[in-house]
Motif scaffolding. Structure first.
Motif, short mmCIF file in Angstrom:
data_model
loop_
_atom_site.label_atom_id
_atom_site.label_comp_id
_atom_site.label_asym_id
_atom_site.label_seq_id
_atom_site.Cartn_x
_atom_site.Cartn_y
_atom_site.Cartn_z
N PRO A 1 40.12 42.59 23.09
CA PRO A 1 39.73 43.96 23.17
C PRO A 1 38.37 44.38 22.51
N LEU A 2 37.83 43.53 21.74
CA LEU A 2 36.39 43.49 20.85
C LEU A 2 35.44 43.13 21.99
N ALA A 3 35.68 42.25 22.88
CA ALA A 3 34.73 41.97 23.85
C ALA A 3 34.65 42.94 24.88
N GLU A 4 35.77 43.40 25.13
CA GLU A 4 35.83 44.69 26.17
C GLU A 4 35.12 45.72 25.81
N ARG B 1 32.02 47.56 27.41
CA ARG B 1 31.94 49.01 27.89
C ARG B 1 30.93 49.97 27.19
N ALA B 2 30.46 49.48 26.00
CA ALA B 2 29.35 50.38 25.39
C ALA B 2 28.11 50.18 26.05
N SER C 1 40.77 40.41 32.00
CA SER C 1 40.59 41.74 31.56
C SER C 1 39.09 42.16 31.45
N VAL C 2 38.38 41.00 30.49
CA VAL C 2 37.13 40.90 30.27
C VAL C 2 36.32 40.90 31.52
N LYS C 3 36.50 40.15 32.43
CA LYS C 3 35.79 40.18 33.57
C LYS C 3 35.98 41.55 34.55
N ARG C 4 36.79 42.21 34.50
CA ARG C 4 37.13 43.71 35.03
C ARG C 4 35.98 44.69 34.31
N ALA C 5 36.07 44.38 32.92
CA ALA C 5 35.16 45.48 32.22
C ALA C 5 33.61 44.91 32.60
N ILE C 6 33.36 43.68 32.72
CA ILE C 6 32.04 43.37 32.90
C ILE C 6 31.74 43.79 34.44
N ILE C 7 32.69 43.76 35.16
CA ILE C 7 32.12 44.31 36.65
C ILE C 7 32.01 45.66 36.72
#
Length: 175
Positions: free
Chosen positions: A81-84, A88-89, A117-123
């Protein structure tokens, strides 16, 4: 659906010839190779692996931003969650994603749920997405899915692969 398949080698990365961009760099060996290719380019980079972070550390042309998060001991990837929240910021010009597998009809897949989940946030945080991976990853699937193929997504292959039809991976041939 637009899918551009281009070949890359260690020194030339086709779609990756840019400067003065903000880049989110995923985990994986293909992304570590891309990090090495960034030397001398003016970029702001947020890498999501310890290996890519160390490749970029000390490079004077790179503004290095590190995400928060847990480190996956098996892969060295930064997840959770911290990476996400870190990704997202921010907004990125380019996301460079190294999927564990991909099929044109099914999209890109990840190592595990946290990685997906992290890959989706990055994309989601990027204007364009470039998938980089070895030819063995194309037409191979893992679970879970991290992204369907989109109009702003390009596939940059490492190695040699020829597809008779990008929608029929059963007909792939290797050279």
């Amino acid at each position: 659906m637009v899918l551009a398949v281009r070949k890359a080698n260690e020194n030339e990365s086709g779609l990756l010839s840019f400067n003065h961009e903000a880049v989110a760099l995923d985990s994986g060996t293909s992304c570590v190779r891309r990090a090495r290719a960034f030397a001398g380019r003016r970029l702001t980079v947020m890498p999501f692996s310890l290996q890519a972070t160390m490749e970029l550390f000390g490079e004077p042309s790179i503004d290095l931003i590190t995400p928060g998060g847990a480190v996956n001991a098996e892969e060295g990837s930064i997840v959770g969650p911290l990476a996400e929240a870190s990704v997202r910021a921010l907004r990125f010009d380019t996301a460079i994603i190294s999927p564990c597998g991909a099929l044109p009809a099914d999209g890109a897949t990840a190592h595990d749920i946290q990685d997906a989940s992290v890959k989706r946030a990055i994309i989601s945080a990027a204007r364009r997405t470039i998938l980089v991976a070895g030819g063995s990853k194309f037409c191979a699937l893992r679970w879970p899915q991290c992204a369907p193929f989109q109009h702003s997504m390009f596939w940059l292959r490492i190695g040699r692969l020829h597809l008779e039809s990008s929608s029929n991976c059963a007909r792939k041939t290797w050279k």
